[in-house]
Design a protein around this motif. Sequence first.
Motif, PDB file in Angstrom:
ATOM      1  N   UNK A 207      38.402  42.720  70.748  1.00 41.11           N
ATOM      2  CA  UNK A 207      37.743  42.164  69.566  1.00 41.11           C
ATOM      3  C   UNK A 207      38.152  42.890  68.284  1.00 41.11           C
ATOM      4  N   UNK A 208      38.790  44.057  68.416  1.00 38.47           N
ATOM      5  CA  UNK A 208      39.284  44.783  67.241  1.00 38.47           C
ATOM      6  C   UNK A 208      40.389  45.732  67.688  1.00 38.47           C
ATOM      7  N   UNK A 209      40.781  46.659  66.786  1.00 42.22           N
ATOM      8  CA  UNK A 209      41.902  47.548  67.104  1.00 42.22           C
ATOM      9  C   UNK A 209      41.470  48.872  67.722  1.00 42.22           C
ATOM     10  N   UNK A 210      40.181  49.032  68.059  1.00 41.10           N
ATOM     11  CA  UNK A 210      39.736  50.294  68.666  1.00 41.10           C
ATOM     12  C   UNK A 210      40.128  50.396  70.132  1.00 41.10           C
ATOM     13  N   UNK A 211      40.297  49.240  70.802  1.00 43.97           N
ATOM     14  CA  UNK A 211      40.563  49.251  72.236  1.00 43.97           C
ATOM     15  C   UNK A 211      39.331  49.487  73.076  1.00 43.97           C
ATOM     16  N   UNK A 212      38.133  49.471  72.427  1.00 40.29           N
ATOM     17  CA  UNK A 212      36.887  49.750  73.141  1.00 40.29           C
ATOM     18  C   UNK A 212      36.012  48.517  73.297  1.00 40.29           C
ATOM     19  N   UNK A 213      36.137  47.548  72.396  1.00 42.29           N
ATOM     20  CA  UNK A 213      35.268  46.370  72.392  1.00 42.29           C
ATOM     21  C   UNK A 213      36.056  45.134  72.817  1.00 42.29           C
ATOM     22  N   UNK A 214      35.394  44.302  73.648  1.00 41.57           N
ATOM     23  CA  UNK A 214      36.084  43.153  74.235  1.00 41.57           C
ATOM     24  C   UNK A 214      35.185  41.922  74.274  1.00 41.57           C
ATOM     25  N   UNK A 215      35.840  40.760  74.239  1.00 34.58           N
ATOM     26  CA  UNK A 215      35.188  39.503  74.576  1.00 34.58           C
ATOM     27  C   UNK A 215      35.436  39.263  76.061  1.00 34.58           C
ATOM     28  N   UNK A 216      34.405  38.760  76.747  1.00 35.03           N
ATOM     29  CA  UNK A 216      34.498  38.509  78.182  1.00 35.03           C
ATOM     30  C   UNK A 216      34.391  37.006  78.434  1.00 35.03           C
ATOM     31  N   UNK A 217      35.306  36.489  79.204  1.00 27.70           N
ATOM     32  CA  UNK A 217      35.238  35.072  79.607  1.00 27.70           C
ATOM     33  C   UNK A 217      35.692  34.961  81.058  1.00 27.70           C
ATOM     34  N   UNK A 218      35.239  33.916  81.727  1.00 28.99           N
ATOM     35  CA  UNK A 218      35.598  33.709  83.134  1.00 28.99           C
ATOM     36  C   UNK A 218      36.928  32.965  83.223  1.00 28.99           C
ATOM     37  N   UNK A 219      37.803  33.432  84.128  1.00 29.35           N
ATOM     38  CA  UNK A 219      39.074  32.733  84.346  1.00 29.35           C
ATOM     39  C   UNK A 219      38.833  31.396  85.060  1.00 29.35           C
ATOM     40  N   UNK A 220      37.816  31.364  85.919  1.00 31.51           N
ATOM     41  CA  UNK A 220      37.414  30.135  86.603  1.00 31.51           C
ATOM     42  C   UNK A 220      35.906  29.996  86.455  1.00 31.51           C
ATOM     43  N   UNK A 221      35.442  28.792  86.615  1.00 27.23           N
ATOM     44  CA  UNK A 221      33.993  28.580  86.546  1.00 27.23           C
ATOM     45  C   UNK A 221      33.312  29.365  87.660  1.00 27.23           C
ATOM     46  N   UNK A 222      32.314  30.180  87.323  1.00 30.08           N
ATOM     47  CA  UNK A 222      31.643  30.977  88.359  1.00 30.08           C
ATOM     48  C   UNK A 222      30.901  30.091  89.351  1.00 30.08           C
ATOM     49  N   UNK A 223      30.798  30.581  90.587  1.00 28.78           N
ATOM     50  CA  UNK A 223      30.116  29.819  91.638  1.00 28.78           C
ATOM     51  C   UNK A 223      28.652  29.600  91.290  1.00 28.78           C
ATOM     52  N   UNK A 224      28.054  30.622  90.708  1.00 24.05           N
ATOM     53  CA  UNK A 224      26.655  30.516  90.321  1.00 24.05           C
ATOM     54  C   UNK A 224      26.549  29.740  89.004  1.00 24.05           C
ATOM     55  N   UNK A 330      26.605  45.840  77.272  1.00 23.12           N
ATOM     56  CA  UNK A 330      26.319  44.876  76.202  1.00 23.12           C
ATOM     57  C   UNK A 330      26.095  45.635  74.899  1.00 23.12           C
ATOM     58  N   UNK A 331      27.114  45.672  74.057  1.00 19.08           N
ATOM     59  CA  UNK A 331      27.049  46.452  72.816  1.00 19.08           C
ATOM     60  C   UNK A 331      27.694  45.670  71.674  1.00 19.08           C
ATOM     61  N   UNK A 344      31.394  43.199  74.296  1.00 18.49           N
ATOM     62  CA  UNK A 344      31.067  44.181  75.334  1.00 18.49           C
ATOM     63  C   UNK A 344      31.930  45.419  75.117  1.00 18.49           C
ATOM     64  N   UNK A 345      31.347  46.580  75.345  1.00 12.74           N
ATOM     65  CA  UNK A 345      32.082  47.835  75.130  1.00 12.74           C
ATOM     66  C   UNK A 345      32.375  48.515  76.465  1.00 12.74           C
ATOM     67  N   UNK A 346      33.583  49.059  76.579  1.00 16.40           N
ATOM     68  CA  UNK A 346      33.942  49.801  77.789  1.00 16.40           C
ATOM     69  C   UNK A 346      33.018  50.999  77.954  1.00 16.40           C
ATOM     70  N   UNK A 347      32.630  51.276  79.179  1.00 17.07           N
ATOM     71  CA  UNK A 347      31.790  52.438  79.477  1.00 17.07           C
ATOM     72  C   UNK A 347      32.408  53.211  80.639  1.00 17.07           C
ATOM     73  N   UNK A 348      32.413  54.530  80.491  1.00 19.02           N
ATOM     74  CA  UNK A 348      32.972  55.397  81.540  1.00 19.02           C
ATOM     75  C   UNK A 348      31.934  56.428  81.983  1.00 19.02           C
TER      76      UNK A 348
END
Length: 487
Positions: A207-224, A330-331, A344-348
């Motif tokens: 979502x930016x140039x920090x490499x820490x924040x991301x958009x999440x999407x499903x590659x396929x429709x989830x079963x649920x 969720x950040x 969403x932000x990476x967490x370690x």
Amino acid sequence: MSAAGGRGARARRGPRPAAPRSRGAEKGAARSPERGRVAGESPSGAATLRAPRTDGPPARGGRPARRAPAAREPPADGAAGGAEALPTPRSKAPAARAPATPRSVVAVPEGAVAAPARRPPPVADTLRLREVLSRLSLPRGDVSEAATLVNRVVLHLVQAIRGKDSCFGSIERQSAGSYYEHVKITEPNEFDIMLVMPVERIQLDESDDTGAYYYVSFKRNPKEKGWSKFLEEDGKLSAFKMLQALRDIIKQEVKNIKDVEVTVARKKAGSPAITLQIKNPPSEISVDIILTLEVQQSWPLSTQGGLKVEQWLGTKARRNFRFRSLYLVAKQNKREKVLRGNTWRLSFSHIEKDMINNHGNSKTCCESDGPRCCRKGCLKLLKYLLEQLKMKYPKELEKFCSYHVKTAFLHSCVTWPNDSDWHLGDLDHCFQQCLGFFVDCLQKSQLTHFFIPQYNLFSLEDKARHHFLSRKISHELNNGFPVFHEN
């Protein structure tokens, strides 16, 4: 001819070829026919250096030999530059030796607090820090009581959340934070609990140039099919919608917890946590519930140059860490022009907990039958120092948190990777060494994320705050940490 006679004959011969010149000859050599030429200087203008004079062997017959002047060799850069060396005033006083540079001192920029050289720490300083550490140790009875209460509440909530929404049906509890890293200070009144949801076949877009924040999407429709209510129109998984659904379930369910008074704190802007307040007279326990996605896939490219623990924990440990699941919390990314709540932000935190609990360069460090180090003691003191300064200057230091000193500590462990660098008896030296590293980061306004090298945890807009904290830490360091003894 006898041996004695031979020696006598050689003694009566003329001057030896290597005999030193007379004093008059030396003076004549020192005076150059050209004005301004320095003694021993070559006609080309390059000064020649004399090697230190050494005493020769005793002369025959017991007389001490005169010192023979040795020829000076030109310096490597003197001849190349062709610049004439300035004559040094002669003095009868012996030349003062330059102090040796300590090998273990790390270079810091002008004005920074340099880490002291390895030396036996002053007993008084070490004892004072040990006294502070002993005050920070949590009573076992209080810890056990608080942990039992938190576990009971969280277990009840997890079971209820699984049954309320099918999307949360596979949610698992995972402990995180300083309490579970065994570096909690002052009181056992704050806990971090991650509610981890496994997800499959997702796509991550920065979502930016920090490499820490991301958009999440499903590659396929989830079963649920229940996941559809958490998706935006463009298919992105909304962190805001998922947090809100989880929050609503928890707010309703805390009313059903018996024997304990539990409330949900007001939502903090931009916080990824749902905070519970558990009454535990005479105090209150705060529990941060953090919604976390668990992804079984390769870590993003932004993490490739991070986690440089090869010299500290070993190449194998780094490889094993990078095979672990990827966590996203969720950040909200505050850099977005329009805050939609879908980042969403990476967490370690799960990796950090393992590194701090198994922190030794050797496998036996701090085990029951192994040598002990002061790494955790240094981290506790760093956290306590920041906490005390934030209490004293709440407005100026509001943007600093314990994760900043934790990150600086992890970098310090990489900078000084060996267990011998963290002897238990060197607490004073090691703590000042960590502080020197952190102050250097503050003065540069540059604190690199331990796992994401391109991500600077310090905003350049807050330089004045960084320099303020740098000055306060330097004051504490130079005056024996008075803030440790104010309360």
